[in-house]
Design an enzyme around this catalytic site. Structure first.
Site, mmCIF file in Angstrom:
data_model
loop_
_atom_site.group_PDB
_atom_site.id
_atom_site.type_symbol
_atom_site.label_atom_id
_atom_site.label_comp_id
_atom_site.label_asym_id
_atom_site.label_seq_id
_atom_site.Cartn_x
_atom_site.Cartn_y
_atom_site.Cartn_z
ATOM 1 N N SER A 9 46.885 44.683 28.632
ATOM 2 C CA SER A 9 46.671 43.253 28.450
ATOM 3 C C SER A 9 45.704 43.008 27.304
ATOM 4 O O SER A 9 44.934 43.892 26.910
ATOM 5 C CB SER A 9 46.113 42.620 29.728
ATOM 6 O OG SER A 9 44.768 43.010 29.936
ATOM 7 N N LYS A 60 35.169 45.381 38.578
ATOM 8 C CA LYS A 60 35.555 44.832 39.886
ATOM 9 C C LYS A 60 36.935 45.325 40.326
ATOM 10 O O LYS A 60 37.275 45.207 41.500
ATOM 11 C CB LYS A 60 35.488 43.307 39.890
ATOM 12 C CG LYS A 60 36.548 42.587 39.100
ATOM 13 C CD LYS A 60 36.408 41.079 39.304
ATOM 14 C CE LYS A 60 37.494 40.313 38.564
ATOM 15 N NZ LYS A 60 37.406 38.855 38.804
ATOM 16 N N ASP A 61 37.733 45.889 39.395
ATOM 17 C CA ASP A 61 39.035 46.472 39.756
ATOM 18 C C ASP A 61 38.920 47.906 40.232
ATOM 19 O O ASP A 61 39.870 48.458 40.793
ATOM 20 C CB ASP A 61 39.990 46.452 38.546
ATOM 21 C CG ASP A 61 40.426 45.057 38.151
ATOM 22 O OD1 ASP A 61 40.377 44.155 39.011
ATOM 23 O OD2 ASP A 61 40.817 44.865 36.987
ATOM 24 N N THR A 66 44.838 30.679 42.769
ATOM 25 C CA THR A 66 43.979 31.856 42.834
ATOM 26 C C THR A 66 44.566 32.815 43.853
ATOM 27 O O THR A 66 45.112 32.386 44.872
ATOM 28 C CB THR A 66 42.529 31.522 43.217
ATOM 29 O OG1 THR A 66 41.789 32.750 43.355
ATOM 30 C CG2 THR A 66 42.435 30.749 44.517
ATOM 31 N N ARG A 108 38.230 35.561 48.509
ATOM 32 C CA ARG A 108 36.818 35.246 48.283
ATOM 33 C C ARG A 108 36.672 33.847 47.695
ATOM 34 O O ARG A 108 35.839 33.050 48.153
ATOM 35 C CB ARG A 108 36.215 36.292 47.335
ATOM 36 C CG ARG A 108 34.836 35.949 46.799
ATOM 37 C CD ARG A 108 34.391 36.970 45.755
ATOM 38 N NE ARG A 108 35.248 36.966 44.585
ATOM 39 C CZ ARG A 108 35.125 36.150 43.552
ATOM 40 N NH1 ARG A 108 34.168 35.230 43.549
ATOM 41 N NH2 ARG A 108 35.931 36.230 42.521
ATOM 42 N N ARG A 109 37.472 33.546 46.688
ATOM 43 C CA ARG A 109 37.396 32.233 46.053
ATOM 44 C C ARG A 109 37.928 31.141 46.981
ATOM 45 O O ARG A 109 37.330 30.060 47.089
ATOM 46 C CB ARG A 109 38.191 32.247 44.744
ATOM 47 C CG ARG A 109 37.522 33.055 43.646
ATOM 48 C CD ARG A 109 38.440 33.279 42.466
ATOM 49 N NE ARG A 109 37.739 33.916 41.341
ATOM 50 C CZ ARG A 109 38.327 34.649 40.415
ATOM 51 N NH1 ARG A 109 39.636 34.860 40.475
ATOM 52 N NH2 ARG A 109 37.628 35.177 39.428
ATOM 53 N N ARG A 169 49.569 35.235 39.737
ATOM 54 C CA ARG A 169 49.447 36.565 39.145
ATOM 55 C C ARG A 169 49.742 36.481 37.656
ATOM 56 O O ARG A 169 50.208 35.472 37.159
ATOM 57 C CB ARG A 169 50.449 37.540 39.804
ATOM 58 C CG ARG A 169 50.104 37.982 41.218
ATOM 59 C CD ARG A 169 48.891 38.887 41.285
ATOM 60 N NE ARG A 169 48.911 39.939 40.295
ATOM 61 C CZ ARG A 169 49.521 41.106 40.440
ATOM 62 N NH1 ARG A 169 50.174 41.369 41.560
ATOM 63 N NH2 ARG A 169 49.482 42.013 39.488
ATOM 64 N N GLY A 170 49.494 37.590 36.968
ATOM 65 C CA GLY A 170 49.730 37.659 35.536
ATOM 66 C C GLY A 170 48.420 37.741 34.773
ATOM 67 O O GLY A 170 47.339 37.579 35.335
ATOM 68 N N ASN A 171 48.528 38.019 33.468
ATOM 69 C CA ASN A 171 47.318 38.102 32.661
ATOM 70 C C ASN A 171 46.730 36.717 32.412
ATOM 71 O O ASN A 171 47.285 35.710 32.866
ATOM 72 C CB ASN A 171 47.584 38.858 31.349
ATOM 73 C CG ASN A 171 48.639 38.178 30.489
ATOM 74 O OD1 ASN A 171 48.735 36.957 30.450
ATOM 75 N ND2 ASN A 171 49.427 38.971 29.776
ATOM 76 N N VAL A 172 45.627 36.666 31.723
ATOM 77 C CA VAL A 172 44.909 35.401 31.532
ATOM 78 C C VAL A 172 45.806 34.342 30.905
ATOM 79 O O VAL A 172 45.907 33.208 31.391
ATOM 80 C CB VAL A 172 43.656 35.634 30.648
ATOM 81 C CG1 VAL A 172 42.988 34.305 30.301
ATOM 82 C CG2 VAL A 172 42.664 36.552 31.366
ATOM 83 N N THR A 182 49.074 34.161 30.746
ATOM 84 C CA THR A 182 50.188 33.789 31.629
ATOM 85 C C THR A 182 49.745 32.785 32.681
ATOM 86 O O THR A 182 50.448 31.806 32.972
ATOM 87 C CB THR A 182 50.766 35.045 32.313
ATOM 88 O OG1 THR A 182 51.272 35.933 31.316
ATOM 89 C CG2 THR A 182 51.894 34.679 33.271
ATOM 90 N N ARG A 183 48.579 32.995 33.254
ATOM 91 C CA ARG A 183 48.080 32.084 34.289
ATOM 92 C C ARG A 183 47.798 30.699 33.697
ATOM 93 O O ARG A 183 48.127 29.686 34.324
ATOM 94 C CB ARG A 183 46.809 32.658 34.928
ATOM 95 C CG ARG A 183 47.049 33.961 35.659
ATOM 96 C CD ARG A 183 45.799 34.430 36.379
ATOM 97 N NE ARG A 183 45.936 35.818 36.802
ATOM 98 C CZ ARG A 183 45.174 36.393 37.718
ATOM 99 N NH1 ARG A 183 44.214 35.698 38.309
ATOM 100 N NH2 ARG A 183 45.347 37.656 38.038
ATOM 101 N N CYS A 218 39.166 47.670 50.314
ATOM 102 C CA CYS A 218 39.985 46.553 50.779
ATOM 103 C C CYS A 218 39.560 45.271 50.083
ATOM 104 O O CYS A 218 38.423 45.116 49.669
ATOM 105 C CB CYS A 218 39.841 46.378 52.281
ATOM 106 S SG CYS A 218 40.327 47.840 53.210
#
Length: 299
Positions: free
Chosen positions: A11, A81-82, A123, A127-128, A145-148, A150-151, A238
């Site tokens: 990406s 975070k991934d 989203t 969490r959000r 879903r998708g990259n920045v 795409t969203r 998780c």
């Protein structure tokens, strides 16, 4: 060592973050040739997977880890975070770069105050969702879903009234103009490790460890280590509805946490400040309180 190969997802954001690592390395070792190799992960190939429901701890990292262990690449660059808190055996984090703004942002034509009743917010993060519901219980939430890019395109096409994304990625892609509101961390506590870039290496590469030490940010590392320690003690990889963000000022730690029960009936939000010497004691107490809401997830 004359050349190293860095593996990354393909990406635009992943490539930008990898370029930050490459330029940082070349700043301290200008003679070193640095090649970038794009590797597709499961998370990139199967966009229909629901992130929070997949149970896959390595959705965006496993293929990179395999290449690292096989010697196909020397380093892997991840959004921290991934990256699962339990690293694959034989690997370690060689460096964490200084991180960006940690907050989340709302994108679109509205702020959280002006969003119409019943508006659709995109989203894929529990969490959000759980934190926004406390602030605006009338909103509807749909996965995205998708990259920045795409969203953002999905939002502009009318599928969503607004979407929520991390400020860091938007700033790195010079897309701050899409932000309608930077959301205060009192409203949405960021994810553990949010906005940090991690450089992953094989544990037996002392030559790389020595090199990466020169680009490592100790302060960011201390912050994210505390955040990921909370995640680890609650069950690890998780997709827990956990927010944890630490900001260090001198020897003072300022920590915010949010955690929701599995049935969303209870939540715990905390804001604490303590000295570095008290960090472990505070961590034990925080975990005890958070675990009262949930049975830890080990999936």
């Amino acid at each position: 060592m004359k050349k190293i190969v860095i593996g990354t997802r393909g990406s635009r954001l992943a490539l930008y973050q990898t370029e930050l690592v490459r330029s940082s390395i070349n700043a301290v070792a200008p003679e070193l040739e640095v090649e970038v190799r794009i590797i597709k992960t499961k998370g990139d190939k199967f966009l229909q997977l629901a992130l929070d429901a997949s149970g896959d701890k390595g959705l965006f990292t496993r293929e990179l880890e395999q290449e690292l262990l096989s010697g196909g690449i020397d380093l892997a660059v991840h959004s921290l975070k991934d990256l699962p808190v339990e690293l694959v055996a034989g690997t370690c984090l060689g460096a964490i770069l200084p991180r960006e703004i940690t907050a989340d942002a709302l994108l679109g034509a509205y702020t959280l105050t002006t969003l119409p009743e019943g508006a659709i917010v995109g989203t894929s993060s529990r969490r959000r969702v759980e934190q926004l519901r406390l602030h605006r219980p009338d909103l509807q939430f749909r996965p995205i879903r998708g990259n920045v890019e795409t969203r953002i395109a999905k939002m502009k096409s009318g599928e969503y009234d607004a979407i929520v994304m991390a400020v860091a990625g938007l700033r790195r892609l010079a897309l701050e103009g899409e932000i309608s509101q930077v959301i205060d961390e009192e409203i949405i506590v960021p994810a553990p490790g949010q906005a940090a870039i991690a450089v992953h290496q094989r544990a037996d590469r002392a030559d790389l460890s020595e090199l990466l030490h020169k680009i490592h940010c100790p302060r960011t590392a201390r912050e994210v280590t505390l955040e990921r320690n909370i995640l680890s003690r609650l069950g690890g990889g998780c997709a827990l509805p956990l927010g944890a963000v630490c900001h260090i000022d001198g020897a003072k730690y300022h920590l915010r946490t949010f955690y929701a029960s599995s049935d969303n009936s209870q939540y715990l939000r905390q804001a604490l400040s303590f000295d570095e010497s008290e960090a472990e004691q505070q961590l034990v107490q925080i975990i005890e309180e958070l675990k009262q809401l949930n049975t830890p997830c080990h999936g």
